[in-house]
Write a protein that holds these residues in place. Structure first.
Motif, PDB file in Angstrom:
ATOM      1  N   VAL A  90       1.076  -1.365  -0.296  1.00  0.00           N
ATOM      2  CA  VAL A  90      -0.275   0.000  -0.576  1.00  0.00           C
ATOM      3  C   VAL A  90       1.023   1.326  -0.561  1.00  0.00           C
ATOM      4  CG1 VAL A  90      -1.332   1.102   1.392  1.00  0.00           C
ATOM      5  CG2 VAL A  90      -2.205  -1.091   0.983  1.00  0.00           C
ATOM      6  N   PHE A  91       1.686   1.050   0.926  1.00  0.00           N
ATOM      7  CA  PHE A  91       2.251   2.257   1.060  1.00  0.00           C
ATOM      8  C   PHE A  91       3.685   2.750  -0.249  1.00  0.00           C
ATOM      9  CE2 PHE A  91       6.426   4.746   3.370  1.00  0.00           C
ATOM     10  CZ  PHE A  91       5.921   6.773   3.526  1.00  0.00           C
ATOM     11  N   GLY A  92       4.226   1.936  -0.931  1.00  0.00           N
ATOM     12  CA  GLY A  92       4.716   1.674  -2.009  1.00  0.00           C
ATOM     13  C   GLY A  92       3.994   2.527  -3.336  1.00  0.00           C
ATOM     14  N   ILE A  93       2.785   2.006  -3.170  1.00  0.00           N
ATOM     15  CA  ILE A  93       1.953   2.291  -4.986  1.00  0.00           C
ATOM     16  C   ILE A  93       2.232   3.548  -3.975  1.00  0.00           C
ATOM     17  CG2 ILE A  93      -0.194   2.485  -5.418  1.00  0.00           C
ATOM     18  CD1 ILE A  93      -0.364  -0.572  -4.557  1.00  0.00           C
ATOM     19  N   TRP A  94       1.548   3.569  -3.279  1.00  0.00           N
ATOM     20  CA  TRP A  94       0.987   5.211  -2.747  1.00  0.00           C
ATOM     21  C   TRP A  94       2.215   6.400  -2.790  1.00  0.00           C
ATOM     22  CZ3 TRP A  94       3.983   9.086   1.644  1.00  0.00           C
ATOM     23  CH2 TRP A  94       2.770  10.184   1.355  1.00  0.00           C
ATOM     24  N   LEU A  95       3.708   6.096  -2.958  1.00  0.00           N
ATOM     25  CA  LEU A  95       5.281   6.442  -3.344  1.00  0.00           C
ATOM     26  C   LEU A  95       4.786   6.813  -4.588  1.00  0.00           C
ATOM     27  CD1 LEU A  95       7.545   5.127  -0.285  1.00  0.00           C
ATOM     28  CD2 LEU A  95       6.395   7.450  -0.824  1.00  0.00           C
ATOM     29  N   ILE A  96       4.563   6.337  -4.987  1.00  0.00           N
ATOM     30  CA  ILE A  96       5.138   5.806  -6.715  1.00  0.00           C
ATOM     31  C   ILE A  96       4.070   7.278  -7.357  1.00  0.00           C
ATOM     32  CG2 ILE A  96       4.049   4.517  -8.920  1.00  0.00           C
ATOM     33  CD1 ILE A  96       5.402   1.799  -7.372  1.00  0.00           C
ATOM     34  N   ILE A  97       1.965   7.064  -6.756  1.00  0.00           N
ATOM     35  CA  ILE A  97       1.873   8.109  -7.068  1.00  0.00           C
ATOM     36  C   ILE A  97       1.964   9.316  -6.946  1.00  0.00           C
ATOM     37  CG2 ILE A  97      -0.578   8.879  -6.562  1.00  0.00           C
ATOM     38  CD1 ILE A  97      -1.411   5.687  -6.576  1.00  0.00           C
ATOM     39  N   ARG A  98       2.309   9.232  -5.731  1.00  0.00           N
ATOM     40  CA  ARG A  98       2.877  10.598  -4.438  1.00  0.00           C
ATOM     41  C   ARG A  98       3.859  11.349  -6.416  1.00  0.00           C
ATOM     42  NH1 ARG A  98       6.723  11.796  -1.120  1.00  0.00           N
ATOM     43  NH2 ARG A  98       6.097  13.500   0.474  1.00  0.00           N
ATOM     44  N   SER A  99       4.736  10.693  -6.112  1.00  0.00           N
ATOM     45  CA  SER A  99       6.327  10.519  -7.582  1.00  0.00           C
ATOM     46  C   SER A  99       5.730  11.944  -8.499  1.00  0.00           C
ATOM     47  CB  SER A  99       6.807   9.785  -7.842  1.00  0.00           C
ATOM     48  OG  SER A  99       5.966   8.627  -8.568  1.00  0.00           O
ATOM     49  N   ARG A 100       4.408  11.317  -8.531  1.00  0.00           N
ATOM     50  CA  ARG A 100       4.089  12.895  -9.824  1.00  0.00           C
ATOM     51  C   ARG A 100       4.118  13.548  -9.687  1.00  0.00           C
ATOM     52  NH1 ARG A 100      -0.948   8.770 -12.710  1.00  0.00           N
ATOM     53  NH2 ARG A 100      -0.173   6.858 -12.768  1.00  0.00           N
ATOM     54  N   LYS A 101       4.107  14.600  -8.610  1.00  0.00           N
ATOM     55  CA  LYS A 101       3.768  15.402  -7.952  1.00  0.00           C
ATOM     56  C   LYS A 101       5.113  15.781  -6.870  1.00  0.00           C
ATOM     57  CE  LYS A 101      -1.151  15.788  -7.983  1.00  0.00           C
ATOM     58  NZ  LYS A 101      -2.634  15.790  -7.385  1.00  0.00           N
ATOM     59  N   LYS A 102       5.671  14.654  -6.931  1.00  0.00           N
ATOM     60  CA  LYS A 102       6.716  15.290  -5.955  1.00  0.00           C
ATOM     61  C   LYS A 102       8.182  15.308  -6.991  1.00  0.00           C
ATOM     62  CE  LYS A 102       4.508  16.332  -1.780  1.00  0.00           C
ATOM     63  NZ  LYS A 102       4.008  17.314  -1.806  1.00  0.00           N
ATOM     64  N   GLN A 103       8.896  14.313  -6.052  1.00  0.00           N
ATOM     65  CA  GLN A 103      10.119  13.800  -7.269  1.00  0.00           C
ATOM     66  C   GLN A 103      10.250  12.182  -7.380  1.00  0.00           C
ATOM     67  OE1 GLN A 103      12.741  14.990  -3.688  1.00  0.00           O
ATOM     68  NE2 GLN A 103      11.895  13.812  -2.377  1.00  0.00           N
ATOM     69  N   LEU A 104      10.862  12.369  -8.241  1.00  0.00           N
ATOM     70  CA  LEU A 104      12.292  10.629  -8.972  1.00  0.00           C
ATOM     71  C   LEU A 104      12.199   9.883  -8.095  1.00  0.00           C
ATOM     72  CD1 LEU A 104      12.127   9.251 -11.325  1.00  0.00           C
ATOM     73  CD2 LEU A 104      14.457  10.250 -12.057  1.00  0.00           C
ATOM     74  N   SER A 105      12.829  11.143  -6.870  1.00  0.00           N
ATOM     75  CA  SER A 105      13.093   9.299  -5.693  1.00  0.00           C
ATOM     76  C   SER A 105      12.313   8.747  -4.912  1.00  0.00           C
ATOM     77  CB  SER A 105      13.976  10.070  -5.065  1.00  0.00           C
ATOM     78  OG  SER A 105      13.345  11.365  -3.983  1.00  0.00           O
ATOM     79  N   ASP A 106      11.227   9.183  -4.785  1.00  0.00           N
ATOM     80  CA  ASP A 106       9.715   8.908  -4.584  1.00  0.00           C
ATOM     81  C   ASP A 106       9.401   7.892  -5.367  1.00  0.00           C
ATOM     82  OD1 ASP A 106       9.581  10.275  -1.848  1.00  0.00           O
ATOM     83  OD2 ASP A 106       8.290  11.678  -2.977  1.00  0.00           O
ATOM     84  N   LEU A 107       9.176   7.713  -6.807  1.00  0.00           N
ATOM     85  CA  LEU A 107       9.088   6.629  -7.879  1.00  0.00           C
ATOM     86  C   LEU A 107      10.267   5.351  -7.240  1.00  0.00           C
ATOM     87  CD1 LEU A 107       7.718   5.151  -9.973  1.00  0.00           C
ATOM     88  CD2 LEU A 107       9.733   6.541 -11.502  1.00  0.00           C
TER      89      LEU A 107
END
Length: 361
Positions: A21-38
């Protein structure tokens, strides 16, 4: 199962589920934040699938082999995700480099081709003899590459611990924690593969659970800094312009702090933090730097960093140019080179070559 096994099973499954769950959230979040989150999200997702497979196999050895194939396939991406995350965080990369895309593409192609033409349920011996070893070899190669990339930070941490200088910055501590935790997880799985140690096999799953919650706490910490119990003292200069004499004294005091405490080595140093160190407001400090030196905060700090870097280059320091950049306070190679050109009107490499030519004359 006994009560202790139920508890171990619960924590292992809890970490795997929350990790997905947390991994998917970070991947989605990376679109608005930074590449490292992806890549951090990808790392958690791959680890979660691998951990989930490990937990279920440990408590149910007769688990269908297709699930074993899924877990091992995810395992192939743990090392690359760790390496790409470390580099994107250290160098603040905003777009995926072409070489990374090729590596990811080749790994995906390998999974599809091998999994399609030689699935685990049909060729269990082939997977157990060759594929698993190949997957762990890829994992190991990327872990070693990550450690090599993080070497300047590790050297700096040891040196600062020995000489009792400024401690590691939050980002550096975080990278070391993530990488070392992954090294421990890899080691437990590798030893279980070589020695068939079941307890070690489960240890990697439990370690991941604790690392996962550390990740969650870190993300929340980045989002909102903790509130201090005691409010800082009011700045000496609040809403008035600093007079010429006071400005000179302020700059002299600031210069002394920069030289003696090497504040510029703090990669996360902010205008507010520097202003607090000399008991003035951020606005007042910015005004003094602009009015009296004709420089903004970033250029002022970078000048100290570049001056130190030049001294290290001139002193034939054994660090590479990139490592010197990290040592003096830059958080990526690109920012170091850009700042060096602005201050010295040349590149670090050309500056070094110029010094070497002068020595030969």
């Amino acid at each position: 199962m006994t009560d202790s096994k139920y508890i171990l099973f619960f924590f292992g499954c809890l970490g795997a589920f929350n990790g997905i769950v947390f991994g998917i959230w970070l991947i989605i979040r990376s679109r608005k934040k930074q590449l490292s989150d992806l890549f951090l999200g990808s790392l958690l997702l791959a680890l979660s699938i691998r951990i989930g497979k490990s937990v279920f196999v440990f408590f149910n050895p007769d688990l269908a082999k297709i699930y074993l194939q899924l877990g091992l396939s995810a395992c192939l991406f743990i090392g690359p995700a760790l390496y790409f995350y470390t580099r994107s965080a250290m160098e603040q990369i905003t777009e995926i480099p072409r070489s990374w895309k090729w590596q990811i593409g080749l790994l995906l192609a390998a999974i599809v081709l091998v999994g399609g033409f030689a699935p685990y349920p049909v060729y269990p011996e082939f997977w157990g003899t060759y594929i698993i070893r190949a997957i762990y070899t890829v994992w190991l190669v990327y872990v070693v590459a990550t450690l090599v990339k993080l070497w300047p930070v590790m050297v700096k941490s040891v040196k600062r611990a020995v000489w009792k200088k400024l401690g590691l910055q939050k980002q550096e501590k975080w990278l070391l924690t993530i990488v070392l935790a992954n090294v421990v997880i890899f080691t437990t799985f590798f030893l279980s593969l070589v020695g068939r140690q079941c307890q070690l096999y489960l240890s990697g799953s439990l370690i991941f659970t604790f690392v996962l919650y550390a990740v969650a706490l870190w993300v929340m910490y980045k989002k909102k800094e903790p509130v201090t119990v005691q409010a800082p003292p009011p700045p000496k200069y609040a809403n008035k312009k600093v007079e010429e004499g006071e400005a000179k004294a302020l700059l002299a005091r600031l210069d002394q702090l920069m030289v003696e405490q090497e504040l510029y080595k703090n990669t996360d140093l902010t205008l507010a933090e520097l202003a607090a160190s000399v008991a003035v407001s951020s606005h007042q400090l910015s005004q003094v730097l602009n009015d009296n030196l004709g420089k903004n905060f970033t250029f002022y700090i970078n000048e100290y960093r570049i001056k130190k870097a030049c001294a290290m280059i001139a002193g034939n320091h054994p660090f590479s140019l990139e490592a010197i950049g990290y040592e003096v306070g830059f958080n990526s190679k690109s920012t170091f080179y850009t700042a060096f050109r602005k201050v010295m009107a040349t590149t670090p490499a050309l500056y070094k070559e110029g010094l070497e030519k002068m020595d030969t004359i």
